[in-house]
Structure formats: structure tokens, C-alpha cells
Design a protein around this motif. Structure first.
Motif, short mmCIF file in Angstrom:
data_model
loop_
_atom_site.label_atom_id
_atom_site.label_comp_id
_atom_site.label_asym_id
_atom_site.label_seq_id
_atom_site.Cartn_x
_atom_site.Cartn_y
_atom_site.Cartn_z
N ALA A 95 6.71 5.59 4.96
CA ALA A 95 6.26 4.07 5.05
C ALA A 95 4.93 3.95 5.34
N TYR A 96 4.92 3.70 6.19
CA TYR A 96 3.71 3.23 7.38
C TYR A 96 2.47 3.89 6.89
N GLU A 97 2.33 5.26 5.81
CA GLU A 97 1.48 6.08 5.54
C GLU A 97 0.73 5.57 4.08
N LYS A 98 1.46 5.33 3.58
CA LYS A 98 1.68 4.58 2.09
C LYS A 98 1.34 3.27 1.87
N ALA A 99 1.64 2.51 3.27
CA ALA A 99 1.25 0.87 3.19
C ALA A 99 -0.29 1.42 3.98
N ALA A 100 -0.82 2.23 4.59
CA ALA A 100 -2.33 2.53 4.84
C ALA A 100 -2.69 3.17 3.81
N ARG A 101 -2.14 3.46 3.37
CA ARG A 101 -3.47 4.02 1.92
C ARG A 101 -3.43 2.94 1.09
N ALA A 102 -2.66 2.22 0.49
CA ALA A 102 -2.05 1.05 0.17
C ALA A 102 -3.35 -0.44 0.49
N ILE A 103 -3.74 -0.51 1.51
CA ILE A 103 -4.34 -1.24 2.07
C ILE A 103 -5.48 -1.20 1.95
N GLY A 104 -5.91 0.08 2.29
CA GLY A 104 -7.56 0.72 2.54
C GLY A 104 -7.66 0.96 0.50
N GLY A 105 -6.81 1.18 -0.21
CA GLY A 105 -7.81 0.88 -1.22
C GLY A 105 -7.43 -0.87 -2.46
N TYR A 106 -6.90 -1.20 -1.31
CA TYR A 106 -6.52 -2.56 -1.87
C TYR A 106 -8.26 -3.39 -2.21
N PRO A 107 -8.21 -4.22 -3.71
CA PRO A 107 -9.98 -4.48 -4.06
C PRO A 107 -10.56 -5.68 -3.09
N ALA A 108 -9.18 -6.37 -2.44
CA ALA A 108 -10.12 -7.75 -1.25
C ALA A 108 -9.66 -6.93 -0.31
N ASP A 109 -10.57 -7.83 0.49
CA ASP A 109 -10.31 -8.18 2.37
C ASP A 109 -9.77 -8.10 3.17
N VAL A 110 -8.48 -8.00 3.43
CA VAL A 110 -7.21 -8.21 3.84
C VAL A 110 -7.60 -9.19 5.07
N SER A 111 -8.43 -9.51 5.44
CA SER A 111 -8.99 -10.15 6.69
C SER A 111 -9.02 -11.86 6.39
N ALA A 112 -8.17 -11.83 4.70
CA ALA A 112 -8.57 -13.22 3.94
C ALA A 112 -7.59 -13.09 3.80
N LEU A 113 -5.72 -12.14 4.37
CA LEU A 113 -5.02 -12.67 3.18
C LEU A 113 -4.25 -12.84 4.61
N ASP A 114 -3.17 -13.76 4.51
CA ASP A 114 -2.12 -14.36 5.53
C ASP A 114 -0.47 -12.73 5.39
N ALA A 115 0.46 -13.21 6.19
CA ALA A 115 1.51 -12.12 6.35
C ALA A 115 2.08 -12.15 4.33
N GLU A 116 2.14 -13.39 3.53
CA GLU A 116 2.82 -13.36 2.81
C GLU A 116 1.97 -13.12 1.54
N GLY A 117 0.59 -13.25 1.47
CA GLY A 117 -0.70 -12.14 0.90
C GLY A 117 -0.67 -10.75 0.79
N LEU A 118 -0.50 -10.44 2.19
CA LEU A 118 -0.55 -9.12 2.91
C LEU A 118 0.95 -8.58 1.72
N ARG A 119 1.94 -9.40 1.84
CA ARG A 119 3.31 -8.72 0.87
C ARG A 119 3.38 -8.39 -0.56
N GLU A 120 1.73 -8.83 -1.01
CA GLU A 120 1.35 -8.99 -2.36
C GLU A 120 0.95 -7.04 -3.17
N ILE A 121 0.63 -6.69 -1.82
CA ILE A 121 0.14 -5.23 -1.59
C ILE A 121 1.31 -4.34 -1.81
N PRO A 122 0.91 -3.67 -2.66
CA PRO A 122 1.61 -2.01 -2.77
C PRO A 122 2.21 -1.30 -1.36
N ASN A 123 3.75 -1.40 -1.38
CA ASN A 123 3.87 -0.23 -0.16
C ASN A 123 4.15 -1.54 1.09
N VAL A 124 3.54 -2.48 0.99
CA VAL A 124 3.65 -4.04 2.31
C VAL A 124 4.80 -4.39 2.00
#
Length: 575
Positions: free
Chosen positions: A31-60
């Protein structure tokens, strides 16, 4: 500046490894491998997201999102630190060895108390692993080779990380008052797959402001040496940066001097000597009078040596000097030449973005055509079916030409089985516009078996491209053992293209292999193998690797107009 996504991805991957190495839940690690891959390939910079925003990323999910938010807020992730404390640092180091996974690393620690790479190397040499289950002769040889790869890599940094750092530094120094020119040189400008240190040049009348600025940059962790002509610092990731400030009139000579490999520079300096000249970072001078005869531009310096300008990616002393003297220097392929990407994925299999999102992003890059090549059914974890792929084909046909008139090709990435067989029967393969075929398993076959496997795949009339041919992962997994000359000859004979995979941890084929294959008359496809929208931008790495292999537009099938490409893709029996 690098996005925070990459560091979060690395941290989550580390946690997945730590879970595995401590005998944790395999599903949790996955599950953590999938989440890592999803975050690495996410178009937007995750530093601008809160926990709820992060949940919009697949596998997170909620738990992972909260941990990522914690890291972005505090700079630490408690669960990672807890797991790190459970095992010696040396054991964590073991899993960085290509061919040694978490389970084997844990067994070495528990059964033989091995907790470092050096201890493991010594144990192999002493034949101490002979009675350990799962560590037969072939496995030990693979681990030995993996240790060699790890040691050879040393402190070298992957190309994308070095490039991010260099571009950030160049941007900052370019804004300092008095800067006339600023650029990076060295092995990074030659686009080598890993970089030992960074060479940054500034053209200015005075140097003090630039030396001070470099020392005060956020990326600088340590000042190694500071002077008026050269200052060296080390970044937080251990990369050394050497800054040199040269007079504006010496810019061309400095760029030439600090870009070429040692062997290339020896050749150019030897030519200078034979012409009664002296070449340095400050210019090309008459050896007797000391008068400058060329220095402002690289073109000027090379021309005075009797040479045309040589692209930085060729400056390795692989025959470029001789070719230049003969007037036969290749006009190497550029990113602008690429008309389309022939190997990409969507969320139908292991991609992170929808078909529509990937097509839109490709259209924005100005492509004339674009291929979608999701995985075929023999890669079982992707659960592909004929119904799914045919439904995708219908949607591809609907989208064809609707995005800036870009034409869409419906393809697939087939799996090359142990005997060279591929997924799906010939009559079904005939319906695809193109087929990429790749190795995804059985990497440890004998040289003879692997060669036979690859040649058989080339001989399949529906296989157009061999994807990431050697399967190597830079610094982590060596390429498969095959008689590559026989494979290259088969590709030339059957008209099968070899891929130059742009993923920066692959760059497969590597430049040396490209040079050999080109001599056989092989054609190539420079593809991204994109699994997310940001991955489409990795084309620059594949193109640079193609340049290092001396490829021209004529060598690369996806620089061709669509009509010529379609002729290339046409095979006997295909409608």
C-alpha cells in the motif's frame, strides 16, 4: 526547483522497505509503495495540499495522507523513525544492493548477523552463505555483482536530481547583480546518467557577490572551500557544487573546457598544441605571443581548432573528433524533433491518470501523434482482459483527432515470456496499431536462453518495438545477460525497433548499447513509458541518451511523419 513530491515518494518507499524488512504486513508495504508511486507522479506539488487534499491522490488513504501531512508540516514522519530504530542502519543499507530484497536482507541479519554491505561481501568471499536456504551459487553471484554496482555508483547522484539542483542554482545566481552569463557544465551538460559533482560557471567582471550568494543558498549545507575564482559547497544531499567565475570574454573557452570529458579535452588540447596554440579555460592563445585568438564562444574556439561545434552529449572521445575532422559529425536528434510518444500507460492498468488526461497532456506538448500502450494480460497483477482493451480502443477512436488534431494510436505493452512468447494470439494482435514487447520477469535465465527469448520476440511479426530492452534499473538492477550483438542483428533483420526508455532510473538502452545497435542498422523509438502526466516531461532524458548514442532523426521512428511511421508499423498479416 524540485517538487516536494519526490522527497515524499522516497520517504514512503523507504517506509515500505522498512515494513518488509522487519517482517511487517506485506499488504501494508504494498500500500505504501503504491502511494509513493502515486505521489511521485501527481501533477501538482503536494506541499500545497492538506490531508484532505492528499486523499484526492489515487492510492492515498486517510492514514497515509495524515502521515504525509505530518511530514510536510514538521519535516519528520514518526512511523518511519520508529521503524528505522528497530533495525541497524547497515541492514537498511543491504536492501539498496541490486538483487537483494528485504526478506533476504532480514534473513542475513537474523541467521548470520550480517548488518553491512562490507560484511556481506566478506561473507560471500568466505563462502559463509553456502548453507543458507535461498542463497545458492547463482544468487550469490547476483548479489556480488549488485555490490559492485553499488560501490561503483558511490556518491554519484541520479541525473534528474542533479539537474534540479543545477537549474535551481543557475536561476538564483543569474539574478545576482553583475551576472552576464550563468550555466552548468561538466558531466551534467553531457547528460550522463549519474553525476559526481556539479560544475557551474558565471561570466562576470567581479566574483565576490556570486561566491557569497552560493554559500548562502538554501540548497547549500556546507562550504568546502571559498575563493575568488572558485568556491565549492556541498548540498544537503551530499552533492558537491564547484562554482567558477570567469571574465565575460572567456565564456566560450570556459564552457568548452569544463564540459568535455577528460579524454575529449586531451584531444582538443593536443590539436591546439599541433597548431602552435595553447587552450585553457580562459581562451585559446598563440603559444609564442600569448595573444588570445578565440575565447568568447564555443563555436569560435572549436572553429579555430579546425572543428565544427560539437554537441555536449558527444564530448566523450568516442570518435567525435575524427568524425568532426571528416565532416561527418551527426546532426543528433533533439526533443523538438520528436513527433509523438509510442509507449505510455493509463489508469486502466498501472498508470495514475485517465486516458483523457494523458491525451490532453500529450496534445499540450504539441505532438502530432500519441500512442496508448497499456499492459497485456500476462502481467497478471494488471488484470487486463480483451473486453477492457477493446473498450479502451473504442474510446481512443472517439478521441482521435479531437485534441489539437493529434492522431491517436491504440497499442499495448506485451510481456515477453520465458520462451519469447507474447500475450494474445496473432488475430487479436492484428487489431492494434502497434505493439511494444518487454521483459517483466524471468531475468535470471542463462545467456543462451535470454538471447533466444529476445530474438523470438523480434521475429514475431506483430512486435514493433522492444521496450526497455535490458530491463536494467540504474544502481539497483543490472541488465539481463544476453548476446546483444545477436539481438541487434535480429532487430535489424526483422525491422523491430529498440526503445530508448526515458525513465531516468532506466535510460534503457544505455548509450554504449545504442552505439553498437546503430552499427547494425537498427531503428529506435525514444519513449517515456509514462505512467502519469509529469512523466511525459522525462522525454528530455531519453533524447539526451539517444544523442549520446549518436542517433539522428532518421534513426528514431517517432520523429518521422505519421505516414512514414505507419509504413514502418505495417506487418505481414496486419490489415
Amino acid at each position: 526547483m524540485a517538487r516536494r513530491n519526490e522527497e515524499v515518494e522516497a520517504l514512503l518507499r523507504e517506509y515500505a522497505d522498512l515494513v518488509a524488512i522487519t517482517g511487517g504486513d506485506a499488504f501494508k508495504a504494498r500500500a505504501y509503495e503504491k502511494a509513493a508511486r502515486a505521489i511521485g507522479g501527481y501533477p501538482a506539488d503536494v506541499s500545497a495540499l492538506d490531508a484532505e487534499g492528499l486523499r484526492e491522490i489515487p492510492n492515498v488513504g486517510r492514514s497515509i495522507a495524515e502521515k504525509v501531512a505530518e511530514y510536510l508540516r514538521t519535516g519528520r514522519m514518526a512511523v518511519v523513525e520508529e521503524r528505522r530504530a528497530m533495525i541497524p542502519a547497515g541492514v537498511r543499507e543491504l536492501i539498496s544492493i541490486p538483487a537483494l530484497g528485504p526478506k533476504k536482507a532480514l534473513r542475513l541479519y537474523e541467521d548470520l548477523h550480517i548488518s553491512s554491505v562490507d560484511e556481506l561481501a566478506a561473507a560471500i568471499e568466505a563462502d559463509a552463505l553456502a548453507d543458507l536456504k535461498g542463497f545458492g551459487e547463482k544468487t550469490q553471484e547476483n548479489i556480488r555483482h549488485g555490490i559492485e554496482l553499488l560501490r561503483r555508483a558511490g556518491a554519484r547522484v541520479p541525473l534528474p536530481s542533479a539537474l534540479d539542483t543545477a537549474e535551481e542554482i543557475v536561476a538564483e545566481l543569474s539574478g545576482v547583480t553583475g551576472c552576464r552569463r550563468c550555466a552548468y557544465a561538466g558531466s551534467l551538460r553531457r547528460m550522463r546518467e549519474t553525476v559526481g559533482d556539479l560544475d557551474v560557471l558565471v561570466a562576470a567582471e567581479r566574483s565576490a557577490r556570486f561566491m557569497e550568494a552560493l554559500c548562502e543558498l538554501p540548497v547549500t549545507a556546507e562550504v568546502v572551500a571559498r575563493g575568488t575564482k572558485k568556491t565549492s559547497v556541498r548540498t544537503g544531499k551530499g552533492l558537491q557544487v564547484d562554482l567558477r567565475v570567469v571574465p565575460p570574454e572567456s565564456w566560450g573557452a570556459a564552457m568548452q573546457y569544463f564540459t568535455g570529458s577528460k579524454a575529449h579535452n586531451i584531444r582538443t588540447r593536443t590539436i591546439a598544441v599541433h597548431l602552435g596554440l595553447k587552450l585553457s579555460e580562459y581562451g585559446l592563445f598563440d603559444a609564442e605571443s600569448g595573444e588570445s585568438v578565440a575565447s568568447r564562444t564555443e563555436d569560435e574556439v572549436y572553429a579555430r581548432l579546425g572543428l565544427p561545434w560539437i554537441p555536449p552529449t558527444l564530448r566523450e572521445d568516442r570518435g567525435e573528433i575524427e568524425a568532426a575532422l571528416r565532416g561527418e559529425l551527426p546532426e543528433v536528434v533533439t526533443e523538438r524533433d520528436v513527433r509523438g510518444d509510442l509507449h505510455t500507460h493509463t489508469d486502466l492498468t498501472d498508470g495514475l491518470a485517465s486516458l483523457e488526461a494523458m491525451v490532453e497532456a500529450a496534445a499540450e506538448r504539441g505532438y502530432a501523434y500519441y500512442a496508448v500502450t497499456d499492459h497485456a494480460p500476462d502481467l497478471y497483477m494488471q488484470r487486463m482482459t480483451e473486453e477492457k482493451i477493446l473498450a479502451q480502443r473504442e474510446r481512443v477512436r472517439e478521441l482521435d483527432g479531437t485534441r489539437r488534431r493529434m492522431r491517436l494510436l491504440h497499442g499495448t505493452e506485451l510481456n515477453i515470456g520465458p520462451e519469447g512468447e507474447v500475450d494474445w494470439p496473432a488475430e487479436f494482435l492484428a487489431g492494434f496499431d502497434l505493439c511494444v514487447a518487454s521483459l517483466h520477469s524471468h531475468f535470471d535465465l542463462s545467456r543462451e536462453a535470454m538471447t533466444r527469448r529476445l530474438v523470438r520476440a523480434c521475429e514475431n511479426p506483430y512486435v514493433d518495438v522492444i521496450g526497455h530492452p535490458t530491463t536494467r534499473l540504474i544502481g539497483r538492477r543490472p541488465g539481463v545477460d544476453a548476446d546483444w550483438d545477436e539481438v541487434f542483428a535480429a532487430c535489424a533483420r526483422t525491422g523491430t525497433a529498440l526503445e530508448v526508455n526515458s525513465q531516468p532510473d532506466r535510460l534503457d538502452l544505455r548509450d554504449e548499447d545504442i552505439l553498437r545497435a546503430k552499427a547494425y542498422g537498427v531503428k529506435f523509438a525514444v519513449n517515456t513509458d509514462a505512467h502519469a502526466v509529469p512523466h511525459l516531461g522525462q522525454l528530455r532524458y531519453g533524447v539526451a541518451t539517444a544523442q549520446r548514442g549518436w542517433l539522428t532523426r532518421d534513426d528514431v521512428v517517432n520523429t518521422w511523419p505519421l505516414t512514414r511511421l505507419r509504413r514502418f508499423l505495417r506487418r505481414p498479416g496486419r490489415s
